[in-house]
Motif scaffolding. Structure first.
Motif, PDB file in Angstrom:
ATOM      1  N   ALA A 516     139.676  32.511  72.397  1.00 45.63           N
ATOM      2  CA  ALA A 516     140.691  33.220  73.182  1.00 45.63           C
ATOM      3  C   ALA A 516     140.802  34.687  72.781  1.00 45.63           C
ATOM      4  O   ALA A 516     141.415  35.489  73.493  1.00 45.63           O
ATOM      5  CB  ALA A 516     142.039  32.540  73.019  1.00 45.63           C
ATOM      6  N   ASN A 517     140.202  35.039  71.608  1.00 42.07           N
ATOM      7  CA  ASN A 517     140.241  36.420  71.117  1.00 42.07           C
ATOM      8  C   ASN A 517     141.674  36.962  71.020  1.00 42.07           C
ATOM      9  O   ASN A 517     141.963  38.087  71.433  1.00 42.07           O
ATOM     10  CB  ASN A 517     139.391  37.336  72.003  1.00 42.07           C
ATOM     11  N   LYS A 518     142.556  36.147  70.459  1.00 37.83           N
ATOM     12  CA  LYS A 518     143.926  36.578  70.191  1.00 37.83           C
ATOM     13  C   LYS A 518     144.114  36.697  68.682  1.00 37.83           C
ATOM     14  O   LYS A 518     143.557  35.900  67.923  1.00 37.83           O
ATOM     15  CB  LYS A 518     144.939  35.589  70.776  1.00 37.83           C
ATOM     16  N   TYR A 519     144.912  37.678  68.274  1.00 36.56           N
ATOM     17  CA  TYR A 519     145.027  37.981  66.850  1.00 36.56           C
ATOM     18  C   TYR A 519     146.490  38.073  66.412  1.00 36.56           C
ATOM     19  O   TYR A 519     147.389  38.291  67.231  1.00 36.56           O
ATOM     20  CB  TYR A 519     144.321  39.299  66.538  1.00 36.56           C
ATOM     21  N   ILE A 520     146.676  37.887  65.109  1.00 37.49           N
ATOM     22  CA  ILE A 520     147.980  38.130  64.478  1.00 37.49           C
ATOM     23  C   ILE A 520     147.767  39.201  63.417  1.00 37.49           C
ATOM     24  O   ILE A 520     146.926  39.043  62.526  1.00 37.49           O
ATOM     25  CB  ILE A 520     148.541  36.845  63.837  1.00 37.49           C
ATOM     26  N   SER A 521     148.498  40.290  63.541  1.00 35.97           N
ATOM     27  CA  SER A 521     148.388  41.404  62.600  1.00 35.97           C
ATOM     28  C   SER A 521     149.617  41.398  61.695  1.00 35.97           C
ATOM     29  O   SER A 521     150.744  41.245  62.188  1.00 35.97           O
ATOM     30  CB  SER A 521     148.314  42.733  63.357  1.00 35.97           C
ATOM     31  N   SER A 522     149.397  41.568  60.402  1.00 33.74           N
ATOM     32  CA  SER A 522     150.545  41.507  59.491  1.00 33.74           C
ATOM     33  C   SER A 522     150.352  42.394  58.278  1.00 33.74           C
ATOM     34  O   SER A 522     149.239  42.831  57.963  1.00 33.74           O
ATOM     35  CB  SER A 522     150.811  40.063  59.054  1.00 33.74           C
ATOM     36  N   PHE A 523     151.463  42.639  57.593  1.00 38.11           N
ATOM     37  CA  PHE A 523     151.457  43.396  56.337  1.00 38.11           C
ATOM     38  C   PHE A 523     152.631  42.922  55.501  1.00 38.11           C
ATOM     39  O   PHE A 523     153.729  42.692  56.014  1.00 38.11           O
ATOM     40  CB  PHE A 523     151.590  44.896  56.598  1.00 38.11           C
ATOM     41  N   ILE A 524     152.375  42.731  54.202  1.00 39.36           N
ATOM     42  CA  ILE A 524     153.441  42.438  53.232  1.00 39.36           C
ATOM     43  C   ILE A 524     153.419  43.551  52.196  1.00 39.36           C
ATOM     44  O   ILE A 524     152.375  43.837  51.600  1.00 39.36           O
ATOM     45  CB  ILE A 524     153.234  41.081  52.530  1.00 39.36           C
ATOM     46  N   GLY A 525     154.571  44.198  52.004  1.00 38.51           N
ATOM     47  CA  GLY A 525     154.662  45.282  51.029  1.00 38.51           C
ATOM     48  C   GLY A 525     155.912  45.157  50.178  1.00 38.51           C
ATOM     49  O   GLY A 525     156.866  44.463  50.554  1.00 38.51           O
ATOM     50  N   PHE A 526     155.916  45.836  49.028  1.00 37.18           N
ATOM     51  CA  PHE A 526     157.085  45.797  48.148  1.00 37.18           C
ATOM     52  C   PHE A 526     157.181  47.102  47.388  1.00 37.18           C
ATOM     53  O   PHE A 526     156.188  47.822  47.207  1.00 37.18           O
ATOM     54  CB  PHE A 526     157.007  44.619  47.176  1.00 37.18           C
ATOM     55  N   ALA A 527     158.412  47.427  46.950  1.00 32.41           N
ATOM     56  CA  ALA A 527     158.643  48.676  46.215  1.00 32.41           C
ATOM     57  C   ALA A 527     159.879  48.503  45.314  1.00 32.41           C
ATOM     58  O   ALA A 527     160.771  47.706  45.621  1.00 32.41           O
ATOM     59  CB  ALA A 527     158.859  49.825  47.209  1.00 32.41           C
ATOM     60  N   PRO A 528     159.917  49.277  44.216  1.00 31.07           N
ATOM     61  CA  PRO A 528     158.796  49.984  43.585  1.00 31.07           C
ATOM     62  C   PRO A 528     157.773  48.954  43.052  1.00 31.07           C
ATOM     63  O   PRO A 528     158.165  47.849  42.658  1.00 31.07           O
ATOM     64  CB  PRO A 528     159.454  50.733  42.436  1.00 31.07           C
ATOM     65  N   ALA A 529     156.515  49.331  43.033  1.00 27.48           N
ATOM     66  CA  ALA A 529     155.460  48.371  42.689  1.00 27.48           C
ATOM     67  C   ALA A 529     155.638  47.804  41.284  1.00 27.48           C
ATOM     68  O   ALA A 529     155.365  46.625  41.046  1.00 27.48           O
ATOM     69  CB  ALA A 529     154.093  49.039  42.825  1.00 27.48           C
ATOM     70  N   GLU A 530     156.087  48.634  40.348  1.00 24.64           N
ATOM     71  CA  GLU A 530     156.192  48.195  38.954  1.00 24.64           C
ATOM     72  C   GLU A 530     157.485  47.421  38.666  1.00 24.64           C
ATOM     73  O   GLU A 530     157.601  46.765  37.625  1.00 24.64           O
ATOM     74  CB  GLU A 530     156.096  49.402  38.004  1.00 24.64           C
ATOM     75  N   ASP A 531     158.453  47.488  39.581  1.00 22.64           N
ATOM     76  CA  ASP A 531     159.711  46.744  39.420  1.00 22.64           C
ATOM     77  C   ASP A 531     160.262  46.437  40.817  1.00 22.64           C
ATOM     78  O   ASP A 531     161.226  47.050  41.265  1.00 22.64           O
ATOM     79  CB  ASP A 531     160.723  47.566  38.620  1.00 22.64           C
ATOM     80  N   PRO A 532     159.677  45.489  41.520  1.00 28.24           N
ATOM     81  CA  PRO A 532     160.002  45.265  42.941  1.00 28.24           C
ATOM     82  C   PRO A 532     161.482  44.950  43.187  1.00 28.24           C
ATOM     83  O   PRO A 532     162.027  44.023  42.593  1.00 28.24           O
ATOM     84  CB  PRO A 532     159.119  44.079  43.327  1.00 28.24           C
ATOM     85  N   GLN A 533     162.101  45.733  44.059  1.00 31.74           N
ATOM     86  CA  GLN A 533     163.495  45.518  44.441  1.00 31.74           C
ATOM     87  C   GLN A 533     163.646  45.106  45.903  1.00 31.74           C
ATOM     88  O   GLN A 533     164.673  44.565  46.286  1.00 31.74           O
ATOM     89  CB  GLN A 533     164.306  46.810  44.190  1.00 31.74           C
ATOM     90  N   VAL A 534     162.640  45.403  46.691  1.00 31.43           N
ATOM     91  CA  VAL A 534     162.677  45.009  48.097  1.00 31.43           C
ATOM     92  C   VAL A 534     161.265  44.662  48.556  1.00 31.43           C
ATOM     93  O   VAL A 534     160.306  45.340  48.184  1.00 31.43           O
ATOM     94  CB  VAL A 534     163.301  46.112  48.990  1.00 31.43           C
ATOM     95  N   LEU A 535     161.162  43.575  49.321  1.00 36.95           N
ATOM     96  CA  LEU A 535     159.881  43.168  49.904  1.00 36.95           C
ATOM     97  C   LEU A 535     160.033  43.164  51.420  1.00 36.95           C
ATOM     98  O   LEU A 535     161.040  42.688  51.948  1.00 36.95           O
ATOM     99  CB  LEU A 535     159.483  41.782  49.409  1.00 36.95           C
TER     100      LEU A 535
END
Length: 574
Positions: A516-535
């Motif tokens: 069907a050539n359908k895709y799911i695009s995603s990203f997971i990020g967090f900050a600050p990298a050395e002491d993550p407070q939010v994802l």
């Protein structure tokens, strides 16, 4: 003499029988008057009392800063008492006109012989007052409450809504029903045997008890901005839907959960504009889909964001070191299959860290095969992926996974880069949070506390649920550094914000069927990298045109972080 004797015996028998009957009746009367008096007294009261319910005000739902997200609106219930109606035709005309109901529908209820018949609930207060001013004999207008959501679409699939009886139907409204619902009151009036209320006798009222206030971890400002970003990218990419989650990876508190498109909580039974149904069954199915919270109810193939989990397992097991080298010719042959890398020409020689930065499939297939299917499945269990997260919303779906005996080398190879199995977005957010917060499993959740709405005191506090350790602190710190390099030097560079150390991973997965050539695009990020407070996590379903996660999903999280990090008091570093 014989006849006289016989007659005397007959009289004696009759007398004794009558005496026994009288004594029995006296005994029964004593029993009813003394021992069973309470029961019959209640029966008599019920016969001469009419009871009308007063709805309790449902407890409010407020965000982490006290902003009201769900409250109550005063509405009316219009009823008729058949025995007290003096002019039925006048009542029928007035109610059908004022309430905008079919005359035949109102007539059926007005002419029905019953103690009380409800004509319409959730009538606007202005309309109820208008009917009350008409002074129609036999018509009662009682005030009660209707749920009201001041921000309409905001977090609709998280908050949920209530039905006509003010009971929660979906979302937090049903999950915390016992705290929110309150206790209804009553109006008791005395009637004669015909059911007509007696004049001069005051009504007894049992006042309702309001429900408690539920404070949740959602932040109105963060949720609003995340929704705007989801709507923007969905329109730009003409996607089917967009999901965004923002949470604290240290304790599992969810700041925002978006499932765009959302729906208007004040009109939950109205289909979206342009959508129609040919039958009631079809309409119900469309409504169920509209109410569905994809972040917790639906599973998907996570794609390359799952490489965070594969990396953590292999580092923890010791089957790969940061300076291990690999060669990527653009594919890897596993058994009889040639499994491609996303870069057709290959990445050539690269270290493990460079393999993560490049999101190189052959590198992950290689380390996954080193780990082996059995240990891979053990880490699935250890990381909590085979259990539900325990998020405090109903209907959470579980992971869809191969049985160990069905995992061959091809299945294992594809699993290492997030395909051939499915998880929920909230499971991915929770697991990644647990791997980068120092290594302890967290439970994503919304509820913070329950407060007495009248007195303002806290009745219950929901503790942050940080569970058992799933990886060592060393592995967690290593993953923080590797994922920071993915954003600063690798495929996640579109999430980079100057002055902030941000870690993350992109993904682009193909949905089934592959043809069907359908895709799911995603990203997971967090900050600050050395002491993550939010994802932050963004999932875009079936975008049109360019569909790579690093190109379209990473910028969404970057824009959200650009506003949210200063808002949360996380300052830039020189």
């Amino acid at each position: 003499m014989k006849n006289k004797t016989y007659n005397k015996k007959k009289i004696l028998i009759v007398f004794l029988a009558a005496t026994v009957m009288i004594l029995g009746l006296i005994g029964r009367l004593c029993y009813l008057m003394i021992l069973d008096a309470e029961y019959y007294q209640k029966k008599a009261e019920d016969l001469h009392e009419r009871e009308r319910e007063i709805k309790a005000a449902r407890g409010e739902i407020v965000d982490r800063n006290g902003k009201v997200l769900a409250t109550n609106k005063t509405v009316c219930t219009v009823s008729v008492i058949h025995s007290q109606i003096e002019d039925p035709e006048a009542v029928i005309r007035a109610l059908s006109s004022t309430l905008e109901l079919e005359e035949s529908e109102v007539r059926k209820k007005v002419e029905k012989v019953s103690s009380m018949e409800r004509i319409k609930t959730n009538v606007e207060k202005e309309t109820g007052d208008k009917i009350r001013e008409m002074n129609l004999a036999g018509v009662k207008v009682d005030e009660d409450f209707k749920r009201y959501y001041p921000y309409e679409e905001l977090a609709s699939k998280v908050l949920g809504f209530t039905g006509g009886d003010n009971q929660g139907i979906i979302g937090l409204e049903v999950k915390y029903e016992d705290y929110l619902k309150g206790e209804n009151g009553k109006i008791l009036s005395t009637t004669d045997a015909r059911g007509v209320e007696l004049e001069g006798i005051a009504e007894d009222r049992i006042e309702p008890s309001a429900g408690n206030t539920l404070q949740i971890s959602i932040d109105y400002n963060i949720q609003k901005y995340a929704q705007q970003m989801a709507q923007k990218v969905m329109e730009e990419k003409q996607a089917d839907k967009v999901a965004i989650i923002l949470m604290n990876p240290q304790n599992g508190e969810i700041y925002a959960m978006v499932n765009w498109p959302e729906f208007n909580l004040n009109e939950p039974f109205e289909l979206p504009e342009g959508v129609s149904a040919s039958s009631e069954e079809e309409k119900q199915e469309l409504l169920n889909q509209m109410w569905r919270n994809g972040c917790i109810n639906d599973t998907y193939e996570p794609g390359s964001t799952f490489k965070i989990i594969t990396s953590s397992a292999c580092l923890e097991e010791g089957v790969v070191d940061l300076d291990d080298t690999f060669v990527c010719p653009g594919y890897k042959i596993v058994e009889d299959r040639r499994i491609r890398c996303h870069k057709v020409g290959g990445h050539g020689a690269e270290t493990f860290v460079e393999g993560v930065q490049n999101s190189c499939n052959p590198v992950f297939m290689e380390i996954g095969l080193r780990l082996g299917a059995e240990r891979f499945c053990d880490y699935f269990e250890q990381f909590g992926l085979m259990e539900k997260t325990g998020v405090d919303l109903p209907g959470e779906a579980g992971t869809i996974m191969h049985r160990l005996e069905d995992i061959g080398e091809v299945e294992l190879a594809t699993m290492t880069f997030g395909q051939s199995f499915q998880v929920t977005p909230v499971q991915m957010a929770a697991t990644v949070s647990s791997l980068i917060n120092g290594g302890k499993r967290v439970t994503p959740h919304f509820a913070v506390s329950v407060q007495d709405g009248e007195r303002g005191r806290t009745i219950k506090t929901f503790s942050d649920k940080q569970g058992k350790r799933i990886v060592s602190e060393k592995t967690s710190k290593t993953m923080q550094k590797i994922l920071e390099s993915v954003v600063s030097e690798g495929s996640g560079k579109n999430a980079y914000i100057e002055g902030y150390s941000i870690g993350g991973k992109t993904a682009t997965s193909q949905t089934l069927p592959r043809s069907a050539n359908k895709y799911i695009s995603s990203f997971i990020g967090f900050a600050p990298a050395e002491d993550p407070q939010v994802l932050g996590m963004c999932v875009i379903y079936d975008p049109q045109g360019i569909y790579y996660g690093g190109t379209i999903a990473a910028p969404v999280v970057r824009e959200i972080f650009d506003d949210v990090l200063p808002y949360l008091g996380i300052e830039k570093e020189e």
